[in-house]
Design an enzyme around this catalytic site. Sequence first.
Site, short mmCIF file in Angstrom:
data_model
loop_
_atom_site.label_atom_id
_atom_site.label_comp_id
_atom_site.label_asym_id
_atom_site.label_seq_id
_atom_site.Cartn_x
_atom_site.Cartn_y
_atom_site.Cartn_z
N GLN A 219 0.84 -1.20 0.00
CA GLN A 219 0.00 0.00 0.00
C GLN A 219 0.88 1.26 0.00
O GLN A 219 2.10 1.18 0.15
CB GLN A 219 -0.94 -0.08 1.22
N ASP A 221 2.08 3.73 1.80
CA ASP A 221 3.16 4.18 2.69
C ASP A 221 4.08 3.05 3.14
O ASP A 221 4.82 3.20 4.11
CB ASP A 221 2.58 4.91 3.90
N LYS A 222 4.08 1.93 2.42
CA LYS A 222 4.90 0.79 2.81
C LYS A 222 6.30 0.88 2.21
O LYS A 222 6.61 1.73 1.40
CB LYS A 222 4.22 -0.52 2.38
N ASN A 223 7.17 -0.08 2.64
CA ASN A 223 8.56 -0.08 2.18
C ASN A 223 8.70 -0.37 0.69
O ASN A 223 9.69 0.02 0.06
CB ASN A 223 9.36 -1.11 2.96
N LEU A 224 7.76 -1.12 0.16
CA LEU A 224 7.59 -1.28 -1.29
C LEU A 224 6.17 -0.84 -1.58
O LEU A 224 5.25 -1.20 -0.83
CB LEU A 224 7.76 -2.75 -1.71
#
Length: 431
Positions: A219, A221-224
């Site tokens: 999603q 704001d995730k790291n990917l």
Amino acid sequence: MTEPDPASPDNRHPTRAASPTAPATPGGAPPDGGWRYEPSRALALWDEREVEAAVEVLRSRSLFRYYGPRAPRHVDAFEAAFAERTGCPYAVGVSSGTAALTAALVGLGIPEGAEVVIPAVTFVGSVSAVVAARGVPVFADIDDSLTLDPAALESAVTERTWGVLPVHLNNAAADMDPLLRVAERHGLRVVEDAAQAAGVNYRGRPAGSLGDAGAFSFQQDKNLTAGEGGAVTLRDAAAHQRVVRFQDQGGQFSTSRGPGRGGPEPEGEAEVAPFLGCNLRMTELAGAILTVQLDRLDGMNRRLREVARRVRASVSDLPLEWRQLPDEEGSGGDLTALLGSRLQARRFTAALHAEGVPAHTLYQGRTVTSNPAVRDGRTAWGVRWERPPRMRTSEGIIGRSVTVGLGAAMTEADVEGLTSAVRKAAEESLR
């Protein structure tokens, strides 16, 4: 391939300011001259590579992963690369983190009505996934790591307990070894909710590879990130085939015969009887964008971990208690303080905001059981469980937490400014 430097000016991509009053500009300084920095992770490092990957898919006119005029099979490539990155034999790309959790539970064969223990502090999607897989959530307290307390898990196990869903919260792993010992003692299946922990390790092992299955979110704001998306990681061949079938309407395209569709199970794969599933498939656009970002993941987490460590060390003389990290070396960088009370947490957060620092209390200081639907056991199919007890231990811990948002594109000037701001906010609010 050499990892890009997340702090390089070429990788800075401001999208929004920490303060709603002024948009961010390159270098982290808004037009009003005040000090700001961009707190996002993977999105802050986007560049022309994501654009090129997306345009290539659009030009191919093959946005569906299983067929098209020039099907480039980007999701296939991402699954292979992500499986290798997590150290698992199998990875399946899906449409969201919640879809990944649901598919993982189904893949492992959760029986209808089986209980799954969930930490009281998590995103509601963890609960929704158990409900979608026909299970019943049971809630247990967290400890000062902000993740599931192994002693609380032990106390929550009954003869109806099928599994446990540890949550790797806010870019740091849960303390998995004691949780795995409890699970083994009681014969529980373990599904790791690694939605917030792509690239995070626990004592040398990747998050999502320690239990029976792992579930990731991609999603915004995730790291990917591809805006939305998810992945399931697995070790068992039969569970992998069940996940593949479930996310593809029972294997409509992944196992059906015919031009442009899948063929027989690969050699060595377990044969799984057909069953009806859902449409939780990942698109080629998401697969292409995510594949580009994998090369940046380790460097980004290393930079965030370094920033968090430096800030904590620079203010070590102040009366700030920091969240316990079961594996500091494997974390992806977390800066969460546990204040003496909710009032102190509110004061510290307000003081940080006044200094231009993005900060918040995790989940607004509320457990997932405070969600009205979760509290009352209400699902789309009616009431499915009795009201859980107040999770007072978890409420007490989460309510006095203050998390400072870290940015993947923070410069050295940003780190220095953040350190000074944390010191000033603590000195002013904790007197």
